[in-house]
Design an enzyme around this catalytic site. Structure first.
Site, PDB file in Angstrom:
ATOM      1  N   GLU A 185       2.706  28.526  58.044  1.00  0.00           N
ATOM      2  CA  GLU A 185       1.253  28.563  57.854  1.00  0.00           C
ATOM      3  C   GLU A 185       0.816  29.937  57.324  1.00  0.00           C
ATOM      4  O   GLU A 185      -0.133  30.548  57.825  1.00  0.00           O
ATOM      5  CB  GLU A 185       0.526  28.257  59.165  1.00  0.00           C
ATOM      6  CG  GLU A 185       0.633  26.849  59.638  1.00  0.00           C
ATOM      7  CD  GLU A 185      -0.411  26.517  60.710  1.00  0.00           C
ATOM      8  OE1 GLU A 185      -0.705  27.386  61.542  1.00  0.00           O
ATOM      9  OE2 GLU A 185      -0.926  25.388  60.706  1.00  0.00           O
ATOM     10  N   GLU A 265       3.417  18.779  60.658  1.00  0.00           N
ATOM     11  CA  GLU A 265       3.049  18.906  62.070  1.00  0.00           C
ATOM     12  C   GLU A 265       1.946  17.905  62.381  1.00  0.00           C
ATOM     13  O   GLU A 265       0.761  18.203  62.255  1.00  0.00           O
ATOM     14  CB  GLU A 265       2.599  20.327  62.406  1.00  0.00           C
ATOM     15  CG  GLU A 265       3.687  21.365  62.295  1.00  0.00           C
ATOM     16  CD  GLU A 265       3.242  22.737  62.754  1.00  0.00           C
ATOM     17  OE1 GLU A 265       2.251  22.819  63.498  1.00  0.00           O
ATOM     18  OE2 GLU A 265       3.862  23.733  62.335  1.00  0.00           O
TER      19      GLU A 265
HETATM   20  C1  LIG Z   1      -6.718  26.579  64.586  1.00  0.00           C
HETATM   21  C2  LIG Z   1      -5.483  27.440  64.697  1.00  0.00           C
HETATM   22  C3  LIG Z   1      -4.274  26.708  64.148  1.00  0.00           C
HETATM   23  C4  LIG Z   1      -3.037  27.504  64.433  1.00  0.00           C
HETATM   24  N1  LIG Z   1      -1.875  26.644  64.229  1.00  0.00           N
HETATM   25  C5  LIG Z   1      -1.310  25.994  65.197  1.00  0.00           C
HETATM   26  S1  LIG Z   1      -1.825  25.873  66.822  1.00  0.00           S
HETATM   27  C6  LIG Z   1      -0.502  24.785  67.353  1.00  0.00           C
HETATM   28  C7  LIG Z   1       0.485  24.770  66.198  1.00  0.00           C
HETATM   29  C8  LIG Z   1       1.701  25.706  66.436  1.00  0.00           C
HETATM   30  O1  LIG Z   1       1.272  27.018  66.734  1.00  0.00           O
HETATM   31  C9  LIG Z   1       2.588  25.733  65.183  1.00  0.00           C
HETATM   32  O2  LIG Z   1       3.649  26.645  65.367  1.00  0.00           O
HETATM   33  C10 LIG Z   1       1.792  26.164  63.967  1.00  0.00           C
HETATM   34  O3  LIG Z   1       2.610  26.070  62.811  1.00  0.00           O
HETATM   35  C11 LIG Z   1       0.553  25.290  63.777  1.00  0.00           C
HETATM   36  N2  LIG Z   1      -0.179  25.282  65.019  1.00  0.00           N
END
Ligand SMILES: CCCC/N=C1\SC[C@@H]2[C@H](O)[C@H](O)[C@@H](O)CN12
Length: 657
Positions: A185, A265
């Protein structure tokens, strides 16, 4: 038969008709940009995957979880590689025991599961500092996740160790890794540094080979996809059940006009922070949306499928409006529970996938309820010779954990009162520099606590020259966003009234090392304080010994009416408990951690205040605070009556000294 299954069958039937242009037996995995799907050995392939983190599951349970994931109908798993889990000390790499990644890959291979590997180097994942090792912060002003020279040097050294280990495991080389994610991300991060991403792409191709399918994953917005994607890395998206699927995949199409649709995801649940209401996602909604994506021919990874546990100090944190530490359980309301038990959500998902016969899943665990009483060992101030064998570092002003080269757990900061304080006098960190919680005692008497962003001042009394002990707890480094440079300890001076506190003695504490070495149970021949009528307050160690009684099942430790602390069982750090804040009320104990022949040693560090009864309870199921009360009256009555019965039956007075 659900549309998703029809399509899955169609794709598999197509496999039979497609005459691969491969030499018989040659393995390949690639993207068919003409027909918009993956090709495995030249035949169309759609993955149905689930995330599982080996770093959150005891090694002896890896196979159990993987088999259950296969039995749920998955053909692949997705796994993060936390850099700090393998290189906690710079230059010292650990790939043994619970860090034996290749053994995990081999078990997945034996189970018939392909692997989507996500080696980061940053992984987010509600893991300490998003998987980045805290020793990176020893480089002043380092810009993490960028082309910063110090950061790039450390990343290059790490990937030069990890990726060559992974190359033989690539599907095209005879292993089971089909695709590899670069970063994580990245579009959500402020740096938006294409040179950094280009450097990673170069390293991944250098060590894995040019024909490896590399991809990126980003949140489902144009901004995130813009900064997170790069030519030569296949762009994928992530989204949950409340997102419009068509819009989400249309956004992916704007960055990848051709190629397979991929949701890397698909959120089956969500994470909990201490103080949150426990997050849940409806099982029927998850299975319905999954079926819709599969029917479109999309490739889906369910995040999480098996969440597991943030043992020890491995939990991460978020910092949006304020610092929020992630709880010890990473159950995630996932299809497989934290303890690996199949849930209704798994059965609903399996009904949608339907690609394996409905083999009966193993039964859940037997009922266990055991109560026993702990005994007080002593407060930290009185145990420094045991817990801080290297002794204090003297410094005029406080030093951080990173400056002290201790990155996790607890540190004791000691000074003296500069003058008499007959009236309550405010102690404050004017720059909100307590990272993250500080437990303050004067001459061993607990005065209160300071908490980052939350409790910034307490009143203190005492006499000039009295000893001030401040135990500082690292509650886990921020794992997402711009605040991942999350230094720990006393980051700025403390002001007591008008005085800046100086002349510190700073004690690194190796609690885990002392307990692994047998303390405090090995000292049991020494006399510990007799149980007190009124429980102590402030940071105090307690111990107990559970005599072997055939208990070798997964259980959940409940510290009813305890406040907040850490638990070790037979030398293993189970993680943090905080029932006073919730929503998690129990700690998962993997059954094989308990001996059926030798006494089981329990050590508890209670940071704020234990109940007078000093009792703890082993239960057969987790407990957490949900939106309504903990349980219905009927359930509560049932639990207490069963508990009462078992307390009579299994009441254990722990071994005393
Ligand atoms: C709104 C914030 C989004 C941040 N991304 C998240 S929160 C839960 C999941 C895990 O952390 C995962 O490792 C992330 O890639 C995507 N994600």
């Amino acid at each position: 038969m659900a549309a998703g299954v029809l399509l899955f069958v169609a794709v598999n039937l197509a496999c039979l008709s497609v005459s691969g242009n491969l030499a018989s037996g040659e393995r390949s995995f690639s993207i068919d940009y003409k027909n918009n799907y993956f090709l495995k050995d030249g035949k169309p392939f759609q993955y149905i995957s689930g995330s599982i983190h080996y770093s959150r599951i005891p090694r002896y349970y890896w196979k159990d979880r993987l088999v259950k994931m296969y039995m749920a109908g998955l053909n692949a798993i997705q796994v993060y590689v936390p850099w700090n889990f393998h290189e906690a000390v710079q230059g010292v790499h650990n790939f043994t025991g619970g860090q034996d990644l290749e053994h995990f890959l081999d078990l997945a291979n034996q189970t018939g599961l392909l692997v989507i590997l996500r080696p980061g180097p940053y992984i987010c994942a509600e893991w300490e500092m998003g998987g980045l090792p805290a020793w990176l912060l020893q480089k002043p002003n380092i810009i993490l996740r960028s082309a910063d020279a110090d950061y790039v040097e450390a990343v290059s050294n790490w990937l030069a160790v990890l990726l060559p280990k992974m190359k033989p495991w690539l599907y095209i080389n005879g292993g089971n890794i089909i695709t590899v994610q670069v970063e994580n991300e990245y579009g959500s991060y402020f740096a938006c540094d294409y040179n950094y991403m280009r450097h990673l792409r170069t390293l991944f191709h250098l060590f894995l080979g040019e024909d490896t399918v590399l991809f990126t994953t980003d949140g489902n917005t144009d901004k995130e996809m813009t900064c997170g994607t790069l030519e030569g890395l296949y762009a994928t998206v992530d989204f949950g059940t409340d997102t419009n699927i068509t819009k989400a995949f249309n956004r992916q199409r704007r960055f990848e006009p051709r190629g397979p649709l991929v949701n890397s995801e698909f959120y089956t649940g969500w994470l909990d922070h201490w103080g949150d209401q426990h997050a849940v996602v409806d099982a029927q909604k998850v299975s319905r949306v999954l079926g819709e994506m599969l029917a479109m021919g999309a490739n889906v990874n369910m995040y999480m499928f098996e969440g597991g546990t943030n043992f020890g100090y491995w939990n991460g944190a978020d910092h949006d409006t304020k610092f929020r530490s992630v709880v010890t359980s990473y159950d995630y309301d996932a299809p497989l529970s934290e303890a690996g038990d199949p849930t209704e959500k798994l059965l609903a998902i399996r009904d949608v996938i339907k690609q394996v016969p409905l083999i009966e899943l193993p039964p859940t665990k037997v009922d266990i309820l055991i109560t026993f009483t702990l005994f007080q060992v002593g407060n930290i101030s009185s145990l420094l010779n045991t817990l801080s064998t290297v002794g204090p570092v003297k410094s005029q002003y406080p030093l951080t954990f990173e400056e002290m080269k201790q990155f996790y757990g607890y540190m004791l900061y000691r000074t003296t009162l500069p003058r008499d304080l007959s009236e309550p006098t405010p102690l404050i960190s004017p720059l909100n520099g307590v990272h993250d919680r500080a437990y303050v005692s004067v001459n061993g008497v607990f005065q209160g606590l300071l908490e980052r962003d939350t409790m910034l001042v307490i009143n203190v009394t005492g006499q000039q020259g009295d000893t001030v002990d401040i135990l500082v707890e690292n509650m886990g480094r921020v794992n997402f966003g711009s605040k991942i440079n999350d230094y720990k300890g006393l980051l700025s001076n403390l002001i007591l009234g008008k005085d800046v506190l100086t002349d510190w003695k700073i004690y690194p504490l190796d609690i885990d090392g002392a307990i692994a070495g047998g303390w405090p149970h090995s000292d049991s021949q020494k006399s510990f304080p007799a149980p007190q009528k009124d429980p102590s307050v402030g940071p105090v160690f307690y111990m107990g010994t559970l005599q072997p009684n055939g208990l070798a099942w997964d259980t959940f430790l409940k510290l009813n009416e305890w406040t907040k602390g850490q638990v070790w069982i037979n030398g293993v750090n189970l993680g943090r408990y905080w029932p006073a804040r919730g929503p998690q009320l129990t700690l998962y104990i993997p059954g094989p951690l308990l001996s059926t022949t030798l006494p089981n040693n329990i050590t508890v560090l209670e940071l704020e205040g234990a109940p007078a009864h000093l009792r703890v309870l082993f239960m057969d199921r987790p407990q957490l605070i949900v939106e309504h009360s903990l349980t219905s009256v009927a359930e509560r009555t049932a639990i207490y009556s069963v508990s009462f019965f078992y307390c009579i039956l299994f009441f254990f007075v722990a071994d005393t000294v």
